[in-house]
Motif scaffolding. Structure first.
Motif, PDB file in Angstrom:
ATOM      1  N   VAL A 208       7.488-153.353  41.289  1.00 48.19           N
ATOM      2  CA  VAL A 208       6.989-154.011  42.495  1.00 48.19           C
ATOM      3  C   VAL A 208       8.000-153.863  43.626  1.00 48.19           C
TER       4      VAL A 208
ATOM      5  N   ASP B   6       0.976-155.630  34.411  1.00 46.13           N
ATOM      6  CA  ASP B   6      -0.402-155.808  34.852  1.00 46.13           C
ATOM      7  C   ASP B   6      -1.341-155.382  33.733  1.00 46.13           C
TER       8      ASP B   6
ATOM      9  N   GLU C 214      -2.279-159.645  37.244  1.00 41.85           N
ATOM     10  CA  GLU C 214      -1.103-158.932  37.714  1.00 41.85           C
ATOM     11  C   GLU C 214       0.124-159.817  37.587  1.00 41.85           C
ATOM     12  N   GLN C 215       1.252-159.171  37.356  1.00 43.01           N
ATOM     13  CA  GLN C 215       2.529-159.861  37.238  1.00 43.01           C
ATOM     14  C   GLN C 215       2.450-160.968  36.185  1.00 43.01           C
TER      15      GLN C 215
ATOM     16  N   SER D   8       6.389-155.481  37.147  1.00 40.84           N
ATOM     17  CA  SER D   8       5.206-156.279  36.847  1.00 40.84           C
ATOM     18  C   SER D   8       4.493-155.745  35.615  1.00 40.84           C
TER      19      SER D   8
END
Length: 604
Positions: free
Chosen positions: A335, A567, A299-300, A565
């Motif tokens: 986010v 992901d 993630e991110q 983000s």
């Protein structure tokens, strides 16, 4: 040297993408065997006491080990709360000050010697005790702000000698399975507080037995139990066989998530047998590990590593074709997060409320090149922050625009006007003639160094000398709470999707806790205290607008960006979707062992 390491990283990644042999590829679980989820955290945990921990790594673990009364519906959009340890959502009286929670019977704490071999049931008294712990002065809980001066009679905990034996009308254990909270004034955000790890059930026996070491003995009733624990390195969570929850989809499932809802419906959580969590502080190690199959998702995606993974020819963010061909899936995700650089309002160089100190901080804000930050550091996956509030939290105003934009010429003129003179070396002095050097704390990572260089370039361009002091983020946060840091760029992810969760970062009463800037302005505090009593609506929005204006007038922060983000999940990971508020989704995820095994064979 930076260029060398960047080229080396890209070469390693491209070799891997081209099918070169991999000696570290994750060995797959056999079909029908133990299901193990492989996850990572970007920083080490500080400790696993729900009342004390506030860093993202610790909270990510705590929300899997401890069970709050409420949780967020995994698939509902916009986000909404649902019952968890409670049988149903709480009832509230007409005045909005008395909230009643009914617990599920039969929930159990994880086994531990403190229970002397008995199966310990979770009761309403455990949740009452957990809230009392936030008031314990020995713990210095960063979560006290949730309840401080809100619960009826809580001055008994804040004045004089604190005692757990003291009963207050604000916390009532009506019976074994009924908890009642009574407030001095309405607080519409109370249900959000009861979905945080900080209010998860803690057993009094465990807290008293382990004392200050409770954070090393996390004994909760959540979906997982602590297994192997090599601190700040590797943590293994084992599925809790006594966990009480089965998944049932709510009415507000987003259309794209309906296949996940069908796959999860009626199943007992969690779905995997174990979660193996590695601490990976280096951005490069995270990305290479994911590409090598060591992690089931990432993630991110770090800004500096995106060119290794994203297709540079695509008009919109997309994976490189060779990664998409392996079944990897990209999820761009907005986010609920704000990046900001805060300045210590009590620091003798940069702090204070006099005109010349305000001018210095405003010049710093005017001198920061936000468009370059978005384009170069964030690779376009961010939007400029106009206020502390990111989109999609209650109270966000999409029409609001900050009165401070990138304008280095205006920054230089402002410094000239207030006596920050430029010397022969090109750098400015304080108005009294003393040398002026700013000190910004920084993380010793690749992205941390890139941020440093952008800040250095921007500050030097308006004649301000800056030095950087690097340390681990956990250590910087500890020093920040003690007021020993002058400046630091950090970020805040929503604990709950309401503007109060962001504006409390600037409330004077939270100085030394979440208010790292130690901003303490009566005009701001008064508006915040009024706003926190109100539900989302025009009256609160007006107060938020005025609070944003005060922020821009005194500049304890430079609001920077709200990230989008990137992901990515592996082909064998099932039921993955990012939740806007909760930090992890481990209890919902499933693994296809055959697909993982096949991918591992191909990589070898």
């Amino acid at each position: 040297m930076k260029r060398f390491w960047k080229l080396a990283a890209c070469a390693a990644a491209l070799a891997m993408l081209g099918g070169a042999p991999s000696v570290t590829a994750q060995s797959a679980s056999p079909a029908g065997g133990e299901k193990v989820l492989h996850a990572l955290l970007s920083t080490g945990e500080t400790g696993l006491d729900p009342a004390v921990a506030s860093d993202l790594a610790s909270l990510s673990l705590l929300e899997n080990l401890f069970d709050p009364l409420l949780r967020y519906d995994y698939l509902a959009r916009p986000v909404k709360l649902q019952a968890n340890a409670a049988r149903a959502l709480p009832t509230v009286d007409a005045a909005g000050t008395t909230w009643t929670f009914q617990l599920k019977p039969g929930m159990l704490f994880a086994p531990d010697p403190v229970f002397q071999g008995k199966r310990r049931e979770v009761t309403a008294a455990d949740y009452a005790y957990s809230i009392k712990r936030l008031y314990d002065p020995a713990l210095k809980s960063p979560w006290l702000f949730l309840f401080e001066d809100k619960l009826l009679g809580d001055e008994a905990y804040r004045k004089g000698k604190f005692s757990y034996a003291t009963e207050i009308p604000g916390i009532q254990v009506v019976d074994k399975y009924t908890l009642r909270l009574r407030l001095k004034q309405p607080d519409p955000s109370l249900p959000f507080y009861m979905a945080l790890p900080a209010t998860g059930a803690v057993a009094r026996e465990a807290a008293e037995a382990y004392g200050s070491q409770l954070g090393n003995h996390p004994i909760g009733s959540g979906p997982f139990r602590m297994g192997e624990w090599k601190r700040t390195d590797k943590i293994t969570l084992a599925a809790n066989p006594d966990y009480h929850l089965r998944f049932h989809a709510g009415a507000d499932v987003a259309p794209a998530s309906r296949p996940i809802a069908q796959a999860l419906e009626g199943r007992r959580l969690p779905l995997v047998d174990k979660v193996e969590v590695k601490i990976m502080e280096e951005y490069q190690s995270r990305v290479l590990g994911f590409l090598n199959g060591e992690f089931d998702y990432i993630e991110q995606l770090p800004e500096s590593m995106r060119e290794m993974v994203l297709d540079p020819a695509a008009a919109r963010p997309a994976l490189r074709p060779e990664l998409a061909a392996k079944g990897m899936v990209l999820y761009p995700f907005p986010v609920l997060q704000t990046y900001y650089m805060w300045m210590n309002m009590e620091d003798p160089v940069i702090g204070g409320y006099s005109k010349e100190k305000v001018a210095l901080r405003r010049a710093i804000a005017l001198g920061y090149n936000g468009p370059e930050d978005v384009a170069l550091l964030k690779k376009g996956l961010a939007i400029p922050a106009q206020s502390p509030l990111p989109p999609n939290v209650l109270g966000y105003d999409p029409a609001y625009r900050s009165p401070i934009a990138y304008d280095p010429a205006l920054a230089r003129a402002l410094l000239d006007r207030f006596g920050y003179k430029t010397g022969s070396d090109g750098f400015r002095s304080l108005p009294d003639g003393r040398p002026l050097t700013l000190v910004m704390h920084s993380e010793p990572t690749m992205v941390g160094r890139l941020r440093d260089e952008l800040w250095r370039k921007n500050l030097n361009a308006i004649g301000l000398r800056v030095t950087f002091k690097t340390d681990k983020k956990t250590e910087i946060i500890k020093a920040s709470r003690l007021g020993k840091v002058m400046m630091f760029e950090t970020n805040w992810i929503a604990d709950f999707p309401d503007g109060d969760n962001f504006y409390q970062l600037l409330y004077g009463g939270n100085a030394g806790r979440a208010n790292y800037s130690r901003f303490n302005l009566p005009e701001f505090n008064q508006r915040y205290e009024q706003a926190r009593l109100l539900s989302d609506g025009p009256e609160r929005s007006k107060l938020y607008h005025e609070m944003a204006q005060l922020l821009h007038a005194y500049n304890p922060w430079v609001p920077l960006t709200h990230p989008i983000s990137a992901d990515i999940r592996q082909s064998w990971l099932k039921n993955y979707i990012r939740h806007p508020v909760e930090l992890t989704n481990w209890r919902y995820l499933d693994i296809d062992p055959e697909a993982r095994s096949g991918a591992a064979k191909i990589s070898r």
